[in-house]
Every structure is written in structure tokens, then in C-alpha cells.
Design an enzyme around this catalytic site. Sequence first.
Site, PDB file in Angstrom:
ATOM      1  N   HIS A  44      -8.526   0.788   0.468  1.00  0.00           N
ATOM      2  CA  HIS A  44      -8.458  -0.173  -0.638  1.00  0.00           C
ATOM      3  C   HIS A  44      -9.812  -0.782  -0.955  1.00  0.00           C
ATOM      4  O   HIS A  44      -9.922  -1.975  -1.250  1.00  0.00           O
ATOM      5  CB  HIS A  44      -7.384  -1.238  -0.365  1.00  0.00           C
ATOM      6  CG  HIS A  44      -6.016  -0.641  -0.300  1.00  0.00           C
ATOM      7  ND1 HIS A  44      -5.376  -0.142  -1.418  1.00  0.00           N
ATOM      8  CD2 HIS A  44      -5.200  -0.394   0.750  1.00  0.00           C
ATOM      9  CE1 HIS A  44      -4.201   0.367  -1.050  1.00  0.00           C
ATOM     10  NE2 HIS A  44      -4.077   0.237   0.259  1.00  0.00           N
ATOM     11  N   SER A 100       0.829  -1.211   0.000  1.00  0.00           N
ATOM     12  CA  SER A 100       0.000   0.000   0.000  1.00  0.00           C
ATOM     13  C   SER A 100       0.862   1.260   0.000  1.00  0.00           C
ATOM     14  O   SER A 100       1.541   1.558  -0.976  1.00  0.00           O
ATOM     15  CB  SER A 100      -0.961  -0.038   1.193  1.00  0.00           C
ATOM     16  OG  SER A 100      -1.862   1.043   1.162  1.00  0.00           O
TER      17      SER A 100
END
Length: 310
Positions: A197, A88
Amino acid sequence: MKLAVLYAGQGAQHPGMGKEFYESSPAFRAAFDSAALDFDLHRVCFEDPDGVLNQTEYTQPCMVAFACGVTAVLAEHGVQPAYAAGLSLGEYSALEAAGVFTAKQAIELTAYRGKAMADAAKGIDCGMTAVLGLDRTALSACCEEASALGCVQICNYNCPGQLVIGGEKAAVDKAAELAKAAGARRCLPLKVSGPFHTRLMAPAGDALAERFKTERFREMQIPVLFNCLGREKADADTIPALLVRQVQSSVYMEDTLRRLGELGVDHILEVGPGSALSGFVKKTLPGVPCASVETPEQLDAALAAWRDEA
């Protein structure tokens, strides 16, 4: 030795991270101090007296400043990875290591990204839950059924037997209930400040798309494996588009690690803080040694181990 460097994501942060490197390495200090931010980076990262380090808008630039500093120290020691990747937020650190961003640019971009993600999460009753011991197909079916209550998606494919779902809390809780009924060993709610996400982060993606119009993206000096692909980008892919997609789609870390194995990587170095990615490596590529680096002592140990192998 064919080395890949992995960069940790949000969640591993803690007060004091990077302080030993900062005090001992001019290269670390130069990278760490390169950005212009609207808060005192040293105060938050090294001491955090106000308790803000875990807030997304502070976490992200602090983590990336730390990572850029360690990358500069690695370069000083002649460490030249064949590949880079990150979890990420860590993808920005990987892109800095690959020469796409300068340290200043990566830190300032992630400060912007953190604020955009915090803004996108406002007003959403969100949740994230780690699901252990259930395969992708079964968990996807649970999410699909639970989506009648709101947004819920698999947001992290971490390693075999460890997936994370996220979205609106009612839907996440329902999907976790269904997952247990489907045979999941455990479902562990996570402390988070946003539905990261998932498609609920689309406003953050839009904000990043606007910001990227004014940013310079340099050519990669080493290949980066991208979160939303689980592999290297294709010629038709652009880095700005992948980063916009990344913030609102799943992180395919298990796929990324398997791809590194296919590419012949035989050593992995995790740039911390923490060692979560090392745990994923052990479960996904058990034959590949992985060292974690958060302190100068850990770096010295990794370098010594590599010299002994040579």
C-alpha cells in the site's frame, strides 16, 4: 438489524483456519474447492507443513478461499448484509460476497495478486511500522520529512490512534523516530515481506490492470465500501481501477467504519481468521456490536445472539 460484513486482511492467517468449516459444511467445501491453483490449498491452509502460509503468494488465496467458504455458509443461514468491506486483501472477499466475483474467480485473482505483489517487493529493503497515539496530520509531516531517505507513506488508517507507515526501511525508521519525537506513544515494527500500500507497489498495480482486462466484473448486489476511498464508489469509479489503485495507496479503514456508522449500520460481523477488525470497530464505532467468525461455533453464537435480539 442493519448488518455490515467485514473481511480480514493479510496477517491474520494461521495453519488450520477453515478446517472445522470444511469438515462440517458442504457449502464451505464447494466454495473453498472451486479454484484451480498451482499448489495444494488444503495442505497449506490446514497444515502448512512446509511453512509457506505466511508468504504473500500463498497467504492471499488461502485467506480468500476461507472467506468465500464462510460467505457461502452465511448465505445458507439467510444472513443478508446491507454492506460489505474488507481490509486490503479482504476487499476481494467483500466483492465476492457482493456478487462481483465468483468464489473461483476471487481465489484465482488473489493468487495472481499475491505473486504480483511478491514480485514488486523483490530487491527492496522494506519496512512497516505501527504508530500509536499520533494523529494523521502530525504523522504525515513526519513521513514528508523522512522521505528525503526514500519512500515512506501512511499505508493504513486503521482506527483512532493506530496508523501504519510503510516503504523503504531507512525512510520508515526515520519517520518512526520523528513520530516518537512528535509525541507518538509507541512505534512497533511489523514483520512484512513488502512495502504494501505504497507507491512501490505500482508494478503490482500494472500487472493487475493487465489481468483485469480478461476478467468479468458483475454488478454489485450489495454496496461495497472501498479501501482507497473509505466509502462507496461514485458512478464514475470503476471497480478494476479502484483495485489497481488499492494495491499502491492507503487503506482507509477508519474512514470506512465511520461511513458505515453514517449509513446506519447497527451490527457488524467480522469474517476472520482473527479479530483485528473487531478491535478497530470497538475504537471507531464503540456503540456498534461486532462479532468475529472463524469457526462454526462462533457463527452459531452470533446467530443465536441475533435471534435473541429479534
